[in-house]
Every structure is written in structure tokens, then in C-alpha cells.
Design a protein around this motif. Structure first.
Motif, short mmCIF file in Angstrom:
data_model
loop_
_atom_site.label_atom_id
_atom_site.label_comp_id
_atom_site.label_asym_id
_atom_site.label_seq_id
_atom_site.Cartn_x
_atom_site.Cartn_y
_atom_site.Cartn_z
N LEU A 181 0.83 -1.20 0.00
CA LEU A 181 0.00 0.00 0.00
C LEU A 181 0.86 1.25 0.00
O LEU A 181 0.61 2.20 -0.73
N ILE A 182 1.90 1.23 0.85
CA ILE A 182 2.84 2.36 0.91
C ILE A 182 4.18 1.82 0.42
O ILE A 182 4.76 0.94 1.06
N SER A 183 4.68 2.34 -0.68
CA SER A 183 5.95 1.85 -1.22
C SER A 183 7.10 2.25 -0.30
O SER A 183 6.98 3.18 0.50
N ALA A 184 8.24 1.56 -0.45
CA ALA A 184 9.41 1.86 0.37
C ALA A 184 9.85 3.31 0.15
O ALA A 184 10.22 4.02 1.09
N GLU A 185 9.77 3.76 -1.11
CA GLU A 185 10.15 5.12 -1.45
C GLU A 185 9.28 6.15 -0.71
O GLU A 185 9.78 7.11 -0.11
N LEU A 186 7.97 5.91 -0.75
CA LEU A 186 7.05 6.84 -0.09
C LEU A 186 7.26 6.81 1.43
O LEU A 186 7.26 7.86 2.08
N GLU A 187 7.47 5.61 1.97
CA GLU A 187 7.68 5.49 3.41
C GLU A 187 8.90 6.31 3.84
O GLU A 187 8.86 7.04 4.83
N ARG A 188 9.97 6.21 3.06
CA ARG A 188 11.20 6.93 3.37
C ARG A 188 10.94 8.45 3.39
O ARG A 188 11.35 9.16 4.30
N ARG A 189 10.22 8.93 2.39
CA ARG A 189 9.95 10.37 2.31
C ARG A 189 9.01 10.84 3.43
O ARG A 189 9.16 11.94 3.96
N LEU A 190 8.03 10.00 3.74
CA LEU A 190 7.11 10.35 4.83
C LEU A 190 7.88 10.49 6.15
O LEU A 190 7.68 11.42 6.92
N ARG A 191 8.80 9.54 6.36
CA ARG A 191 9.61 9.54 7.59
C ARG A 191 10.46 10.81 7.68
O ARG A 191 10.49 11.48 8.72
N ALA A 192 11.11 11.14 6.57
CA ALA A 192 11.96 12.33 6.55
C ALA A 192 11.13 13.60 6.77
O ALA A 192 11.53 14.52 7.48
N GLU A 222 -2.36 1.04 7.61
CA GLU A 222 -0.97 0.80 7.22
C GLU A 222 -0.06 1.91 7.76
O GLU A 222 1.03 1.65 8.27
N LEU A 223 -0.54 3.15 7.68
CA LEU A 223 0.23 4.27 8.21
C LEU A 223 0.41 4.14 9.72
O LEU A 223 1.48 4.40 10.27
N ALA A 224 -0.66 3.69 10.39
CA ALA A 224 -0.60 3.52 11.85
C ALA A 224 0.43 2.46 12.22
O ALA A 224 1.11 2.56 13.24
#
Ligand SMILES: [Zn+2]
Ligand SMILES: [Zn+2]
Length: 723
Positions: A402-413, A497-499
């Protein structure tokens, strides 16, 4: 000499009725006046649309008007003609359009109460009444405040109750009292802003005002016509400000339509700053008092600028010189419910009826407007804005978390910087999405080139224009890859998924389920704006919410879901929705966006990511041309609904034959089940009528449709500059 009035009623009827005008009403019964007339067994309020002194055909008994409600017509004949053309173009009821165009104070339903007079009371006691009169009088004797005619009819079982009441009223036995019901409290109405006294300021000149010359001279010389103003937001606003300012400065009057999304008051404030008391702006959240003030300004004739959402189309402004439709591509200009109409075409027709110039303005106009304007030499190009930078496309054809690794990385940053992010997921459409697991393409109809819809029960992919069907196991027509049915993940799944990924972060969800109530929405957006909710998941609902706050990081998940709509406009809708979502990025130079999609190379996705309207337009117009879709043809989508599937099937087959008989050159697709084939206990079937000649479609609809007594809706293709 008998004078006859032609009357239309605010009912779903496409006909007018003739009534005799009694001597007493000769002066007030003018076209545009509201009247009460007998219709069947009822008394009904309607509108006079014409007068004639030609005698009716022999043998036709004409009933008299019962009452004329207005001393002066509420609108002039030019306005009547405009509403007639609008209702004719959309096959809507003229009476319903007129009802919708009434100022709020007149649109209220009238309550009718019948009360017994002293004379009636005496006659009842003295047994001096006929049997039917007695029955009515006896009921009224117990009700000092009177009873409604409907109540009386039910209690007496009498057929012609209004006739009886009329006769009793003449004899002085009863009194008929009409009162206006209290206005319904409805959210989303368009009250008018209070106009405040401020200096008349003229806006800044455009960098190259010369580009507007053809448009300006048309307005100055009073030459009616239409233009499309295309350009980035800032230049467009400057151009429109300049145009509106000069029109008003030279004594002209302007009607300015904007979409619901813009109804935040910002535009209103700008107009009021520039034009003071002479600007009347409809927008949300105005008080009753402010609304009255606005109507007073309108009535006084001092309003130089009248602005508002689509219903402002019907505001009585006085003669117009310029009509502006801003953000022309916005779908909120279309009113789907009865009376259905498209306010953009309404703007064109109204401008026509007033001899005014109409301007359609947009940064991403509909391909219909851009094409037609370009072809007739009325496209005003303000130049393109800077390309959209900082957009990353993540290819999700094979990899489907649902959330790609790329998106997860950017969300975290982004979270680490203390910034907020919005994630969009388009959940409109259908629960299951079908995509090719190899190329990411959406299976399409080989004949109509629109997306096929998956029918689970039969395991088939079906075209909702022409009924073409294919086995889902046959695989992708493009590359032979396996077609895979994806369970549509909803916003709730994204939220969960975000949670899981960010357990300590507060997450908000803005969709019809979680934010159905306005109060909840405002709270959610308030918390988001104040940084209390750093992650917000939203649908189209958020995109269309006026005044929603922006974010440093915007992610759009699966925009290709819109490409899966079985609609020839799917490309345009994808480009528009994706562009609007990407516009949620704040103005910060390092703001970023991520598009997670299985269709990374689709032109609508790629062009939206690059902010390149022309790249989108070139491909879209090519597709429309090859397939003969609008603007290269006219289309009417006719939706029929019925409870009984068998009757519906029989009726639609008859209808198909009738369509073909009426207009042999017409292309008739269907009947086919509508993309949403069932809603509650109603089955939905659709036709698509296609022709290069809109007249052929109108003829077929006019002749064949009234004979079908089913719930029906018609959606017409959009042709803004059609003469
Ligand atoms: Zn494929
Ligand atoms: Zn098809």
C-alpha cells in the motif's frame, strides 16, 4: 376576445398548458408572472411563458387561471427566452428551471389553508348547505386555523375539491389563506455577501496586456461572442481582473461564475476591495441580514459585478456586457439533479440573450473548450507557467504494498522535519480494479476504447457502452499478460498501514465515512492546519473541499483508478484530479510529491506530474479524434432505472428501435447495464447516443423518450462554443 396564457409548471413535464385569462387578471397576467391554475385535480403554481388571443382548437375546453401572484412579472421576456433555451438544450422541464431561478424569497412553497367564514358557520347551523358543502363546512367548523385542501379531499373523498372550495369561496362560505412556509435551513445555499463601501481600485496591468486585445475590443464594442483564456493561475487572475475592471470602469456590468471550491470568501474579499458596494458576491456562510442587504443592492440596480457559484447564473443583474466562467474545467458547474443543466452552457446562452461576451478561463481547460476555441480563433494564450518540479513517480505495476518503500522513506523524513503530509486515494469508482499484471494497463473495449468493468459473478469484463464482453482469463489484449483483479484498498486500509508504520503519529482520515459531517470536517482540517494531525488521508472529498490547508509532502496513490472509469472522459478526469491533488503542495520551494501508480507511462499521469497541459491535450484530443468522441461528435448518455428487470429490458429494446427509427443516422450504443448496475432495488440500464449532428440526438430524445415511463436521466456531452 378571449386571451389565453401559456403556462409551465415546476414539474417534470416537457409541455405547457393553455388557460383563459379572466378579465380581472388582464393587467397582471404577463409573461414571467407566477400564477395559480387548476392542473388535474390540483391547484398548482406555475409561470406564464406566453400570451395568445388565438382561439383554442375546436372542442378544447380551456379552464381559467385562478390567481396571478405577481403584480409585475418577476423576470422579463429575454430571461424567459434564455431559460427556455437552457431547458430545451438539456431536455429539462422549463418550469423547473424557472422555479430554480426564483430569488429565495419567492421560491418558498405556499401553504394554503381553507377556513370557515362567519357566513359559512351560520349556513352550516341553519342547514342551508348542499351535501358536499356541508361535509367540508363540518370539517372546518372544528378547525379555527383552517385545513389544507389535501386534508379536505382525503376526508371527504371528493374529486374536484379545489373546484368546490373555489365555489364556496365565491359564495363567501370559506376563506382561502395563502402563507409562505418558513425557508428551509439548508447547508450549502448561496447567500450573498454584504457589499461594503470601499474605494474603487483598479488591478495591476498584465505584463503583456496586448494579448487580451481581441477580447477587450469585443467587450468594448458590445460584440457578442465567446473566448477561452488559457494560462497559469497568476496571469489568468491578472487578465480577468483587468478585463472585469475595464468593463465596469466603462459602465458595463459583469456576471462572474466560480466553482464551489473557490467559494471560500477570498475571491469575495478581492472583489469587494476592488469594487466596493457595487460588487454582490454569493458565497457560503452569510447571515440573513447580509443576504437581504445584497438583494437590496441588486434591486437598486447599482450592482456592477455579480459573482457566485453556478446558481448565480439566474440572478437578476440587469443588462450584462461580460460573463466570466472561471476554472472552466470544474465539474461543479454541472447540476445533475433536476432540473439538470450545465452552467457553462448556461453562461453562453445567457450571454447570447444579452448580447454579452462570455469568457471561459482555466489553467487546464476541458479539451472540448480548448479545441473549439482554438478552431474558431478565440483562444487567448497567456503562456504556460513553470513546469511542475519535485514530483516522483513510483512504478507500482509489479510491486503492490500500500505504501511503497520510497514513499515510506519520504514520509519519515518529512515527519522528522516536523512537516505535514497528505495522502490521496481515489476510492470513487468500483471496489475491484482490473489491471494487467505485466504492463499495468487497464483492459479496454476493442470497439469503444473505454475501460471494461469487471463483473465478478460471470468472471467477465464488460463494456458499458456497447455491451462487449470478454472472459477475464483471456488476458491482456495489449501484451498477453495475466489480467489481475485487485481488491480496491480503501482509505481505511491506508490509515491502518500508516498507523503500523508510524505508531506514534496522529493520523486523520477525510472521506465520506470518517468525515461525513461538516463539523467533523472542520475539526479535522483545523487540527491538520495547526499541526496536531501530521498525516492526513483523503479522497476526492478533500480535493473539493473549499479552503483545505496545504502540505509540504503530497502523495497520490493509484490515480489510475480513474482511468478505469468506463467513460470516454477518463483521461481528462485523471489529469484534472491528479493535477488538483498535486496542487495541494504548499508553495515552499522544497515541497515534494509522490505518485504511486501502476500506469506510470500513461500520458494523463505523466503530463499531470510534469504540469504540462499541452502534452496532455495533444494525446487526449488524438484519442477523441480517432474514436470519434466529443468534441468530434455529440453524445447523450441516457440512464433508465426500474424495479422490474424484465420490464426494463423490454422497454429499453423498444426504445432502441424507436431511437433508430427517429434518426436513422444516429449511432445507438446499448442498452447495456450502467457501470453501477444496481442501486438499492433499482436496476440501471444505459444508452449512448452518438452523432455529429446534435439535432439528430435531440429529435430522437424528443420523439422516443416521453413514451417511456421510467425514471430517466440524460447527460449530454459538453460543447461550450456551440452556436
Ligand atoms: Zn498487459
Ligand atoms: Zn464497447
Amino acid at each position: 376576445m378571449t386571451v389565453l396564457a401559456r403556462v409551465v409548471f415546476p414539474l417534470p413535464l416537457d409541455q405547457s398548458f393553455l388557460y383563459a385569462v379572466p378579465e380581472a387578471f388582464r393587467a397582471s397576467a404577463r409573461p414571467g408572472a407566477r400564477v395559480v391554475a387548476p392542473l388535474g385535480t390540483r391547484r398548482q403554481t406555475g409561470f406564464i411563458v406566453g400570451l395568445t388571443d388565438e382561439p383554442p382548437a375546436a372542442g378544447i375546453a380551456v379552464k381559467p387561471l385562478l390567481e396571478v401572484l405577481d403584480d409585475r412579472p418577476f423576470r422579463d421576456e429575454r430571461f424567459l427566452e434564455f431559460t427556455r433555451r437552457l431547458s430545451a438544450e438539456f431536455h429539462s422541464s422549463w418550469g423547473e428551471v424557472l422555479q430554480a431561478s426564483l430569488p429565495p424569497s419567492l421560491a418558498l412553497r405556499t401553504k394554503v389553508a381553507v377556513a370557515l367564514t362567519e357566513l359559512g358557520r351560520e349556513k352550516l347551523a341553519a342547514k342551508g348547505l348542499g351535501p358536499r358543502e356541508k361535509a367540508v363546512a363540518a370539517l372546518l367548523a372544528e378547525a379555527p386555523k383552517g385545513r389544507s385542501p389535501i386534508f379536505l379531499r382525503r376526508k371527504t373523498g371528493g374529486k374536484d375539491i379545489s373546484g368546490l372550495i373555489g365555489r364556496m369561496e365565491k359564495k363567501g362560505l370559506v376563506r382561502v389563506v395563502r402563507t409562505q412556509a418558513a425557508p428551509p435551513r439548508k447547508a450549502g445555499q448561496d447567500p450573498i455577501a454584504r457589499a461594503v463601501q470601499l474605494g474603487l481600485a483598479f488591478p495591476e496591468p498584465l505584463r503583456d496586456p496586448g494579448v487580451l486585445a481581441p477580447l477587450e475590443s469585443a467587450v468594448a464594442e458590445g460584440r457578442p461572442g465567446g473566448f477561452c483564456v488559457f494560462g497559469p493561475a497568476t496571469a489568468r487572475r491578472e487578465a480577468l481582473d483587468l478585463l472585469v475592471g475595464r468593463t465596469i470602469g466603462s459602465g458595463g456590468r459583469v456576471l462572474y461564475l466560480f466553482p464551489e471550491i473557490a467559494a471560500t470568501g477570498e475571491l469575495a474579499a478581492r472583489f469587494k476591495k476592488a469594487y466596493g458596494r457595487t460588487a454582490v458576491v454569493f458565497h457560503g456562510r452569510m447571515t440573513e441580514k447580509q443576504r437581504e442587504e445584497a438583494w437590496r443592492v441588486l434591486k437598486s440596480g447599482r450592482a456592477a459585478l455579480v459573482a457566485g457559484t453556478r446558481s448565480a447564473l439566474f440572478v437578476e443583474t440587469g443588462p450584462l456586457r461580460l460573463v466570466v466562467v472561471d476554472e472552466e474545467q470544474d465539474e461543479s458547474y454541472v447540476q445533475a439533479e433536476n432540473p439538470s443543466y450545465d452552467a457553462r452552457r448556461g453562461a453562453w446562452l445567457r450571454a447570447r440573450s444579452e448580447g454579452a461576451v462570455v469568457v471561459f478561463a482555466s489553467s487546464r481547460p476541458t479539451v472540448e473548450a480548448f479545441y473549439e476555441a482554438g478552431r474558431s480563433g478565440v483562444l487567448i494564450d497567456l503562456g504556460s507557467g513553470p513546469p511542475r518540479a519535485g514530483v516522483t513517480i513510483v512504478d507500482q505495476a509489479r510491486d503492490v504494498p500500500l505504501i511503497s518503500a520510497e514513499l515510506e522513506r519520504r514520509l519519515r523524513a518529512n515527519l522528522a522535519r516536523g512537516e505535514a503530509a497528505v495522502l490521496f486515494l481515489n476510492r470513487r469508482g468500483y471496489a475491484a480494479q482490473v489491471v494487467c499484471s505485466a504492463c499495468g494497463g487497464v483492459p479496454r473495449c476493442p470497439r469503444c476504447d473505454i475501460a471494461l468493468v469487471f463483473h465478478k459473478a460471470e468472471g467477465r469484463l464488460v463494456c458499458h457502452y456497447c455491451n462487449y464482453a470478454a472472459d477475464v482469463r483471456k488476458g491482456c489484449a495489449g501484451c498477453g499478460g495475466a489480467v489481475e483483479v485487485r481488491r480496491g484498498a480503501g482509505t481505511q486500509a491506508i490509515e491502518e498501514e500508516l498507523a503500523r508504520l508510524f505508531p506514534r503519529v496522529r493520523i486523520g482520515r477525510f472521506d465520506a465515512d470518517a468525515a461525513g459531517e461538516p463539523r467533523v470536517r472542520e475539526k479535522l482540517l483545523g487540527d491538520f492546519a495547526r499541526g496536531r494531525i501530521p498525516l492526513l488521508v483523503g479522497t476526492q472529498l478533500l480535493v473539493h473541499h473549499p479552503g483545505a490547508p496545504k502540505a509540504r509532502l503530497v502523495a497520490v496513490l493509484r490515480p489510475e483508478a480513474i482511468l478505469g472509469f468506463s467513460d470516454y472522459r477518463a483521461g481528462q478526469k485523471t489529469f484534472e484530479a491528479l493535477s488538483a491533488m498535486l496542487d495541494f503542495r504548499c508553495d515552499s520551494p522544497d515541497a515534494e510529491a509522490v505518485i504511486q501508480t501502476a500506469a506510470p507511462v500513461h500520458f494523463a499521469v505523466a503530463a499531470a506530474a510534469a504540469g504540462d497541459y499541452r502534452a496532455f491535450y495533444d494525446r487526449e484530443i488524438e484519442f477523441r479524434g480517432v474514436m470519434g468522441y466529443p468534441p468530434f461528435s455529440h453524445l447523450a448518455e441516457v440512464l433508465l432505472q426500474g424495479r422490474d428487470v424484465r420490464t426494463l429490458g423490454a422497454r429499453s429494446r423498444q426504445l432502441r428501435a424507436a431511437f433508430l427509427k427517429q434518426a436513422p443516422g444516429l449511432e445507438v450504443l446499448g442498452p447495456a447495464f450502467a457501470p453501477v448496475a444496481r442501486i438499492k432495488d433499482l436496476t440501471r440500464v444505459q444508452f449512448v447516443l452518438k452523432s455529429a449532428d446534435r439535432g439528430a440526438i435531440d429529435l430522437a430524445l424528443r420523439e422516443a423518450l416521453p413514451k417511456v415511463h421510467l425514471k430517466k436521466t440524460i447527460v449530454f456531452s459538453y460543447s461550450p462554443f456551440r452556436a
